[in-house]
Design a protein around this motif. Structure first.
Motif, PDB file in Angstrom:
ATOM      1  N   CYS A 132       2.528 -16.640-128.655  1.00 36.43           N
ATOM      2  CA  CYS A 132       3.562 -15.638-128.958  1.00 36.43           C
ATOM      3  C   CYS A 132       3.075 -14.669-130.030  1.00 36.43           C
ATOM      4  N   TRP A 406       8.985  -8.114-132.053  1.00 40.04           N
ATOM      5  CA  TRP A 406       8.288  -8.940-131.065  1.00 40.04           C
ATOM      6  C   TRP A 406       6.761  -8.785-131.217  1.00 40.04           C
ATOM      7  N   GLU A 462       7.107 -10.316-121.612  1.00 35.58           N
ATOM      8  CA  GLU A 462       6.586  -9.935-122.932  1.00 35.58           C
ATOM      9  C   GLU A 462       5.072 -10.094-122.957  1.00 35.58           C
ATOM     10  N   ALA A 470       3.742 -14.038-122.954  1.00 37.85           N
ATOM     11  CA  ALA A 470       4.169 -14.792-124.124  1.00 37.85           C
ATOM     12  C   ALA A 470       5.121 -15.900-123.685  1.00 37.85           C
ATOM     13  N   GLY A 472       8.158 -18.786-123.785  1.00 37.99           N
ATOM     14  CA  GLY A 472       9.514 -18.811-124.313  1.00 37.99           C
ATOM     15  C   GLY A 472      10.474 -19.348-123.278  1.00 37.99           C
TER      16      GLY A 472
END
Length: 751
Positions: A132, A406, A462, A470, A472
């Protein structure tokens, strides 16, 4: 014809004080410089939100904006000695295709618990957290004014007092950040037509004038500072380098021990070359100036540029260029780089005049509706801001090239909101530039689809420049970004169709060649993703709707996504026909098998199987008609009832900047123009536009939110330009309260 220069110039930005909530951004879509009211990045401490914990209420109320220097190509990645890979952060989910692993570790809640020390991270958490955080966008350096002050004590004692902004040069002189209240008579003027920022003020009872611009190509900044303080040695320029931030936001940190190194490679009377190196990232800054001056590193992160005695004006050009690191492949050197400040100013002026004279324009002067002037201001400033941070070599992040949220990564489900307006406003070439990034990302998207047992390419949510997703518990399950390329390509096709025949043919031919493979691979995934049961093609589970608060493991058939799947597959077939191919039968079969979204009490639900609809975040199910044209899956009467219910029931403090344009577009398609205007301009915590045109998000955590600006422009394009067979200006009431002069808009798609 509209007098475009008059239209744009009457919304020039004029500030008479510096505010930590405002920065003035100069840029060309691939490189941007955000200044405070001095015309440079002088008040570093005043514009530093890094001391606020992004997870505390204070960061959600106090809005502080950094003055950064950012680019599409400037990124940093921390070392990865553990070799973390995406497969390390995955969990298996049950699907109709069997178990499929998604990179869902850690969840946002667990990440916050780890950060607060409540839980101990497990190996999948550590992998997901590194992925991330990396890569993260880099602040390339802050150029501002500073004051050298004599120090007590002996020369040669270098100190670094980061807390108060004072740094010793090691030669008996401290370089001190100017205090904003030490300046008087401050005025700043951003000339939107030329992209020039001019500031004047008095410091120590002497006048100071600053003019700054960014060149139309490359990563080149030019500034000219004039003041007797320069000649007297009481004012210098300071270029300082913050540390990168792998956290959510902001873009920069100021540690006591600077990361990496800053090297003064060359230094002379008329220029210098500085190189910055952090892990695998390296870039150089070539500085040239037009009067005798000296440049010296005064500490590990600061370069000071001091004019020779008697020099009262100094013009400086700073050209940034990557040499290695993540994203460096996105850099494009200008064909003829400007070599002095006047050339930078001329390049900026030519760039902006060409932009403003291209595409569409709308003028609302003469309207009797009291909201017209504010709407026109928002329209003009949004066009400016979205060009400074968009139309570049990659999709922009939600906060553009101004600051990081982000970690600076871009969200592909937001790409439509950032960029659809370029085509809808008759500037498809600017949208097409980002399609190159999708071509680079295609192998990774294909690999994701294959891992999940699907054909084609699955676009992530993302990502950074490397196209690595990323992890999540939300992003990997989103699917509404998947049809975006199809929709954006269709808008470009329509935009070229408004041009003279030869130009239209050339533009459309180029578009077909550029996107054919991308669109085919996109549609192939869309046709293979649904779970087919009993002749019905269900979307999910697992799936996360655009309203991101449902359980992905059990959710299926979100209303908007069903309609978007149908529309996307139809656009994919259109592009096949345009290439002389027949319709693909397998795509038609899936399209025909998609179920109609569920309803309760005459209105649409958000997802299938749940009659209760959460009334926070995005009312995204409204996008099924408005954002989209009418499709066979959506009933207009039911959507009208849904819109009315949303207006009565929604928790508006939780809504975001693009949610208001969503409602306006739905009302426009439903033939409710009065409601469309009311909804677009409805009062809301996140439906504000500050003095420079930025749409605020959440305090300093998300201080600006460009999807709101892009949504506004998309909605206005639909409300003004309409679609084939639509009444004139279908989103504005025809009661004499709105005087609309418009030109150059692209008709929106119909089915």
């Amino acid at each position: 014809m509209i007098d475009r220069q008059a239209l744009v110039s009457r919304h020039d930005i004029h500030l008479h004080a510096d505010s930590p909530e405002l920065v003035l951004t100069l840029g060309n879509g691939d490189f941007a410089f955000s200044a405070d009211a001095t015309g440079l990045q002088t008040f570093t401490s005043r514009h530093d939100p890094s001391g606020l914990d992004p997870h505390t209420p204070a960061s959600l109320s106090a809005r502080i904006l950094e003055g950064t220097t950012q680019s599409t190509w400037g990124w940093h990645e921390q070392p990865n000695p553990s070799g973390h890979a995406l497969t390390d952060a995955m969990t298996a989910y049950s699907t109709a295709r069997g178990p499929v692993r998604y990179p869902d570790r850690p969840s946002l809640q667990r990440m916050m618990e780890i950060a607060s020390g409540k839980v101990t991270p497990e190996p999948p958490d550590l992998a997901g957290m590194w992925l991330c955080s990396n890569p993260h966008r880099l602040d390339l350096g802050r150029l501002g004014l500073a004051a050298p002050d004599p120090l007590d004590g002996s020369p040669g004692n270098s100190t670094d007092n980061a807390a108060d902004g004072t740094r010793s040069s090691g030669t008996g002189t401290a370089i001190t950040e100017l205090e904003h209240d030490a300046l008087t008579g401050l005025t700043a003027h951003l000339d939107l037509w030329r992209g020039h920022l001019s500031s004047t003020f008095r410091f120590r009872d002497a006048p100071v004038q600053v003019t700054t611009a960014v060149a139309g190509q490359g990563a080149i900044l030019g500034t000219r500072v004039s003041s007797p303080l320069l000649a007297e040695g009481d004012l210098v320029l300071r270029l300082t380098f913050p540390d990168p931030n792998p956290g959510f936001s902001p873009a920069a940190l100021w540690g006591q021990e600077p990361e990496g190194e800053v090297v003064l490679c060359e230094a002379g009377q008329w220029g210098a070359v500085v190189e910055r190196r952090i892990d695998t990232t390296a870039y150089r800054i070539t500085l040239t100036w037009d009067a005798p001056a000296t440049a010296a590193l005064t500490d590990a992160r600061t370069l000071v540029l001091a004019p020779a005695p008697g020099t009262a004006a100094l013009g400086v050009v700073a050209a940034f260029e990557p040499t290695s690191g993540p994203g460096s492949e996105l850099y494009a050197a200008p064909v003829t780089p400007p070599d002095d400040v006047d050339a930078v100013l001329a390049s900026s002026a030519a760039f902006w005049e060409e932009y403003w004279r291209s595409g569409a324009a709308v003028e609302l002067a003469g309207s009797t509706d009291s909201r017209a002037a504010e709407l026109e201001r928002r329209i003009v400033l949004s066009q400016y801001l979205l060009r400074t941070s968009g139309g570049g070599a990659a999709p922009p992040q939600e906060s553009g090239l101004v600051t990081n949220t982000w970690r600076g990564k871009f969200h592909l489900e937001m790409h439509w909101w950032h960029a659809a307006h370029f085509a809808a406003w008759g500037r498809p070439e600017l949208l097409e530039r980002s399609f190159d990034w999708y071509r680079r990302a295609l192998p990774a998207a294909r690999a994701t689809a294959a891992t999940q047992g699907c054909r084609g390419a699955r676009w992530p949510k993302e990502v950074g420049p490397d196209a690595r997703e990323a992890p999540g518990d939300i992003g990997p399950f989103l699917i509404w970004q998947q049809p975006h390329l199809l929709y954006l390509a269709e808008l470009c096709w329509n935009a070229y169709g408004t041009r003279p025949e030869a130009q239209a043919a050339a533009g459309r031919a180029r578009l077909l060649g550029a996107v054919a493979e991308l669109l085919d691979e996109t549609a192939e995934f869309m046709a293979s993703f649904p779970n087919v049961s009993g002749g019905v093609a269900h979307l999910g589970p697992p799936v996360m709707p655009a309203q991101e608060f449902y359980d992905a493991a059990t959710t299926r058939d979100p209303t908007f996504e069903l309609a978007y799947w149908w529309f996307g597959l139809e656009i994919a077939q259109r592009f096949r026909l345009r290439r002389g191919l027949g319709r693909e039968p397998s795509w038609d079969a899936v399209q025909a098998a998609l179920p109609a979204p569920e309803r309760v009490g005459g209105r649409y639900t958000a997802v299938a199987g749940e009659s209760e609809v959460r009334t926070d975040d995005h009312p995204s199910f409204l996008q099924a008609l408005g954002f989209l044209p009418p499709t066979p899956l959506i009933d207009a009467t039911a959507m009208s009832a849904t819109l009315d219910w949303v207006r009565r029931s929604w928790q508006w403090d939780s809504a975001w900047g693009w949610d208001y344009p969503v409602m306006a577009m739905t009302a426009t398609r439903l033939g409710r123009p009065g409601d469309a205007v009311d909804l677009l301009l409805q009062e809301g915590t996140k439906n504000r536009y500050d003095a420079v045109g930025n749409n605020p998000g959440m305090g300093s955590m998300i201080p600006l939110y460009l999807p709101g600006n892009g949504g506004l422009l998309a909605a206005v394009a639909l409300m003004v330009g309409g679609w084939e067979g639509a009444p004139q200006h279908p989103g504005f009431p025809d009661d004499g309260s709105w005087r609309i002069r418009a030109e150059g808009f692209t008709p929106w798609p119909s089915v």
